[in-house]
Motif scaffolding. Structure first.
Motif, PDB file in Angstrom:
ATOM      1  N   ARG A   1       2.314  -5.115 -11.032  1.00  0.00           N
ATOM      2  CA  ARG A   1       1.832  -4.838  -9.679  1.00  0.00           C
ATOM      3  C   ARG A   1       0.627  -5.746  -9.343  1.00  0.00           C
ATOM      4  N   ALA A   2      -0.268  -5.907 -10.312  1.00  0.00           N
ATOM      5  CA  ALA A   2      -1.471  -6.717 -10.080  1.00  0.00           C
ATOM      6  C   ALA A   2      -1.119  -8.193  -9.869  1.00  0.00           C
ATOM      7  N   GLU A   3      -0.213  -8.700 -10.666  1.00  0.00           N
ATOM      8  CA  GLU A   3       0.166 -10.115 -10.537  1.00  0.00           C
ATOM      9  C   GLU A   3       0.777 -10.398  -9.168  1.00  0.00           C
ATOM     10  N   VAL A   4       1.668  -9.516  -8.733  1.00  0.00           N
ATOM     11  CA  VAL A   4       2.335  -9.758  -7.448  1.00  0.00           C
ATOM     12  C   VAL A   4       1.356  -9.536  -6.291  1.00  0.00           C
ATOM     13  N   ALA A   5       0.429  -8.586  -6.472  1.00  0.00           N
ATOM     14  CA  ALA A   5      -0.582  -8.351  -5.424  1.00  0.00           C
ATOM     15  C   ALA A   5      -1.447  -9.601  -5.247  1.00  0.00           C
ATOM     16  N   GLU A   6      -1.748 -10.251  -6.346  1.00  0.00           N
ATOM     17  CA  GLU A   6      -2.558 -11.468  -6.287  1.00  0.00           C
ATOM     18  C   GLU A   6      -1.840 -12.549  -5.487  1.00  0.00           C
ATOM     19  N   TRP A   7      -0.534 -12.683  -5.733  1.00  0.00           N
ATOM     20  CA  TRP A   7       0.265 -13.650  -4.948  1.00  0.00           C
ATOM     21  C   TRP A   7       0.265 -13.279  -3.464  1.00  0.00           C
ATOM     22  N   ALA A   8       0.409 -11.964  -3.202  1.00  0.00           N
ATOM     23  CA  ALA A   8       0.619 -11.519  -1.823  1.00  0.00           C
ATOM     24  C   ALA A   8      -0.616 -11.725  -0.961  1.00  0.00           C
ATOM     25  N   GLY A   9      -1.787 -11.658  -1.564  1.00  0.00           N
ATOM     26  CA  GLY A   9      -2.996 -11.718  -0.753  1.00  0.00           C
ATOM     27  C   GLY A   9      -3.034 -10.507   0.157  1.00  0.00           C
ATOM     28  N   GLY A  10      -3.584 -10.664   1.360  1.00  0.00           N
ATOM     29  CA  GLY A  10      -3.717  -9.495   2.225  1.00  0.00           C
ATOM     30  C   GLY A  10      -2.612  -9.294   3.230  1.00  0.00           C
ATOM     31  N   ASP A  11      -1.691 -10.269   3.383  1.00  0.00           N
ATOM     32  CA  ASP A  11      -0.842 -10.189   4.580  1.00  0.00           C
ATOM     33  C   ASP A  11       0.640  -9.945   4.290  1.00  0.00           C
ATOM     34  N   ALA A  12       0.969  -9.343   3.139  1.00  0.00           N
ATOM     35  CA  ALA A  12       2.378  -9.056   2.875  1.00  0.00           C
ATOM     36  C   ALA A  12       2.728  -7.626   3.300  1.00  0.00           C
ATOM     37  N   ARG A  13       3.972  -7.438   3.652  1.00  0.00           N
ATOM     38  CA  ARG A  13       4.452  -6.082   3.917  1.00  0.00           C
ATOM     39  C   ARG A  13       4.785  -5.463   2.562  1.00  0.00           C
ATOM     40  N   ILE A  14       4.315  -4.231   2.331  1.00  0.00           N
ATOM     41  CA  ILE A  14       4.546  -3.576   1.042  1.00  0.00           C
ATOM     42  C   ILE A  14       5.616  -2.507   1.221  1.00  0.00           C
ATOM     43  N   VAL A  15       6.664  -2.558   0.396  1.00  0.00           N
ATOM     44  CA  VAL A  15       7.705  -1.530   0.448  1.00  0.00           C
ATOM     45  C   VAL A  15       7.602  -0.690  -0.816  1.00  0.00           C
ATOM     46  N   ASP A  16       7.403   0.632  -0.632  1.00  0.00           N
ATOM     47  CA  ASP A  16       7.323   1.539  -1.782  1.00  0.00           C
ATOM     48  C   ASP A  16       8.740   2.019  -2.129  1.00  0.00           C
ATOM     49  N   LEU A  17       9.175   1.700  -3.338  1.00  0.00           N
ATOM     50  CA  LEU A  17      10.536   2.056  -3.754  1.00  0.00           C
ATOM     51  C   LEU A  17      10.680   3.561  -4.042  1.00  0.00           C
ATOM     52  N   ALA A  18       9.578   4.252  -4.220  1.00  0.00           N
ATOM     53  CA  ALA A  18       9.594   5.687  -4.489  1.00  0.00           C
ATOM     54  C   ALA A  18      10.582   6.043  -5.597  1.00  0.00           C
ATOM     55  N   GLY A  19      10.542   5.287  -6.662  1.00  0.00           N
ATOM     56  CA  GLY A  19      11.373   5.595  -7.835  1.00  0.00           C
ATOM     57  C   GLY A  19      12.747   4.955  -7.830  1.00  0.00           C
ATOM     58  N   LYS A  20      13.137   4.397  -6.705  1.00  0.00           N
ATOM     59  CA  LYS A  20      14.443   3.711  -6.678  1.00  0.00           C
ATOM     60  C   LYS A  20      14.342   2.404  -7.479  1.00  0.00           C
ATOM     61  N   ALA A  21      15.491   1.841  -7.848  1.00  0.00           N
ATOM     62  CA  ALA A  21      15.483   0.671  -8.730  1.00  0.00           C
ATOM     63  C   ALA A  21      16.021  -0.553  -7.999  1.00  0.00           C
ATOM     64  N   ILE A  22      15.574  -1.723  -8.438  1.00  0.00           N
ATOM     65  CA  ILE A  22      16.107  -2.976  -7.875  1.00  0.00           C
ATOM     66  C   ILE A  22      16.839  -3.737  -8.971  1.00  0.00           C
ATOM     67  N   VAL A  23      18.032  -4.214  -8.625  1.00  0.00           N
ATOM     68  CA  VAL A  23      18.780  -5.121  -9.512  1.00  0.00           C
ATOM     69  C   VAL A  23      19.119  -6.367  -8.695  1.00  0.00           C
TER      70      VAL A  23
END
Ligand SMILES: [Zn+2]
Length: 587
Positions: free
Chosen positions: A86-108
């Motif tokens: 989470r920290a690594e991707v947040a660093e890339w995103a900076g302040g202006d990315a849209r954040i989608v909360d998966l709420a436990g769902k999975a991505i493949v």
């Protein structure tokens, strides 16, 4: 012809009405503002880069080399830009990315169809669906006749009535319908139906007459026209004898083609499939598919495997395939069909069928392409630099294919040719050794164990051979890289059920057929993502969630690694292709 296709596409685009829940704009307000400014050519001046999105809050199965499961993924435009904690991707995103909360769902990664016949199931938009339960409703020959009669009533006299996917072993009569049965549908329409295996068809009297076939006609090479005791054609046509019926299904008119494509597209995307395949494409269909891709009417990416006649035409300088290459459509392997299907009794075996279909106890099926011709074709296509994929179900057929590959590679050595055996259903351990030595990729039809496993034990193969069908675990043990597929429309394109089947090998009756050949959920997932992409030379672009690759992904209701016995009950919640959401599950 092309003008007609183009015209009908334009008409369809104007009248197209995709249900709103199928297509949801996921662009942020900032992105919409930037899009608007983009039209004024000033957006780059005020910092409007591509849309940035971060998904986090659920397991993300990257399917990379080390099979990492990570916390977050960042997407910019149509590519993956960050993967990690989470920290690594947040660093890339900076302040202006849209954040989608998966709420436990999975991505493949978006699923990649290693072998199918897109638009496959889309044909049910125009032909009669003759599947038996649990896919369809046909339980008797009368049911089948009734469905075709209904269609005939809506069809002008003289026009074809076509049905797909009847299964003689699942209907009460346990036999193929005949010409006489189909004459009960209509004597004023040519009627043709295709077996669920795609390797047999049945025609009524008018259809046979139209094709100029009667009791004096000879069987074509690699095909059989079944006859009654009186010598008359009974209407059942095997392999190469069925081509004229198949042609009616494969070459619909332009308007019909559009509804077929849209239906096929819709079904694939709803199953999380972002790359589909047409694994045996005639030239006429290649041209149509190219246009449909250009007009954006095919939503998944598309891999085309030209049929061998197309390869012949290319090598003779009569056609080229270069036009079909592009970011959304790839031309891949040349497809050859060496035998038929086990459940159609046309798979070519080294030992007889367990319960033979007729009086001959030694019946072993037969090759569809003679051994010498197979060797010659494989060598010629391989020598020309083409990737070659050969359909082979029975072990005698697989032996012929391996011999052909061996000769071709010896004469014309080439690094990284990625030859494929499609289905490889009855591949023996010694043949898997040869595949390992020749770097052949088998693509197993791992849903066989669910749909036909009980009958393979009882009828076709007997218990011992049935336990060895689609031998994924032995392939792994021997270091053979493989894929798995649904061969849609033979069975529906359902990657999650496919993965479940490879992991559990449970038949419809609940029997575990060949428990030693079960594989892990991670391994089965590889076979429908990164390994499927590899088999089609697409692994640099897609198949895993890694920085720089196309942002093709599926969001699932839960991780397939949680409970391997219930992977078939997971739902595809959202499908994203190139960063764009194409499907969301309706609540
Ligand atoms: Zn196929």
């Amino acid at each position: 012809m092309l003008d007609a296709v183009e015209h009908s596409i334009l008409v369809a685009m104007k009248t197209s009405s995709v249900p709103s829940n199928r297509r949801v704009s996921r662009r942020s307000p900032r992105a919409l503002v930037c899009l608007a400014l983009g039209a004024l050519w000033i957006s780059p001046l005020i910092g409007c880069g591509p849309d940035r999105v971060v998904y986090t809050g659920g397991p993300i199965l990257t399917m990379n080399e080390t099979e990492d499961v990570v916390e977050a993924i960042g997407i910019e435009g149509d590519r993956i830009a960050a993967v990690g904690s989470r920290a690594e991707v947040a660093e890339w995103a900076g302040g202006d990315a849209r954040i989608v909360d998966l709420a436990g769902k999975a991505i493949v990664p978006g699923f990649v169809d290693a072998h199918g016949h897109f638009p496959g199931e889309g044909v049910y938009a125009t032909v009669v669906d003759l599947n038996s339960p649990p896919i369809g409703h046909v339980e008797t020959i009368d049911d089948l006749i009734e469905l075709l009669r209904e269609r005939a009533a809506d069809t002008s006299a003289g026009e074809w009535v076509v049905g797909m996917s009847y299964d003689d072993t699942l209907i009460a009569e346990k036999r193929h319908p005949t010409r006489v049965d189909l004459d009960r549908v209509s004597t004023e329409h040519p009627v043709g139906i295709i077996h669920v295996s795609g390797h047999l068809a049945v025609a009524n009297s008018m259809a046979l007459e139209r094709a100029g076939l009667d009791r004096n006609s000879e069987d074509p090479v690699g095909g059989v026209m079944q006859r009654g005791p009186d010598g008359e054609l009974n209407g059942v046509l095997e392999e190469n004898a069925m081509n004229f019926v198949q042609g009616k299904v494969l070459t619909p008119g332009p308007l019909e083609a559009l509804s077929v494509i849209r239906e096929g597209s819709r079904r694939a995307i709803a199953q999380g499939v972002t790359t589909v395949q047409n694994g045996f494409t005639p030239q006429s269909l290649i041209t149509q598919l190219e246009w449909l891709v250009r007009f954006g009417l095919i939503e998944p990416r598309l891999v085309i495997w030209p049929g061998m006649e197309v390869a012949d035409a290319v090598l003779a300088g009569e056609t080229t395939l270069s036009e079909a290459a592009g970011p959304d459509v790839w031309v891949g392997a040349i497809k050859i069909v060496a035998d038929g299907s086990i459940q159609g009794y046309t798979g070519y075996l080294s030992e007889p069928y367990h319960v033979p279909p007729g009086d001959d106890p030694d019946f072993r099926g037969y090759p569809r392409v003679p051994r010498d011709e197979l060797r010659e074709r494989v060598t010629r296509y391989h020598a020309a630099g083409m990737q070659v994929a050969v359909h082979g179900n029975g072990d005698a057929s697989i032996e012929d294919i391996l011999d052909a590959f061996e000769v071709a590679f010896e004469k014309h050595p080439r690094e990284d040719a990625r030859p494929i055996i499609i289905h490889a259903q009855m591949a023996r351990p010694d043949q898997l050794d040869r595949m390992a030595a020749l770097d052949v990729l088998p693509s197993f039809f791992s849903l066989h164990t669910f749909y036909w496993g009980d009958r393979h034990r009882r009828l076709f193969m007997g218990p011992e051979r049935a336990a060895r069908m689609s031998p994924a675990a032995t392939a792994l043990e021997k270091g053979v890289r493989f894929t798995i597929h649904c061969d849609a429309p033979v069975v529906p394109l359902e990657p999650l059920r496919l993965v479940w089947s490879a992991v559990n090998r449970r038949t419809r009756s609940g029997f575990i057929v060949g428990p030693d050949e079960r594989i892990s959920a991670m391994q089965a997932l590889r076979a429908v993502t990164i390994d499927a992409a590899y088999s089609m030379f697409l692994d640099e672009e897609l198949g895993s969630l890694e920085v720089g690759k196309l942002a093709d992904l599926a969001i699932l209701s839960a991780s397939p690694l949680d409970d391997p016995s219930s992977i078939d009950r997971l739902r595809v919640v959202e499908t994203i292709r190139g960063g764009e959401s194409l499907y969301t599950l309706a609540d």
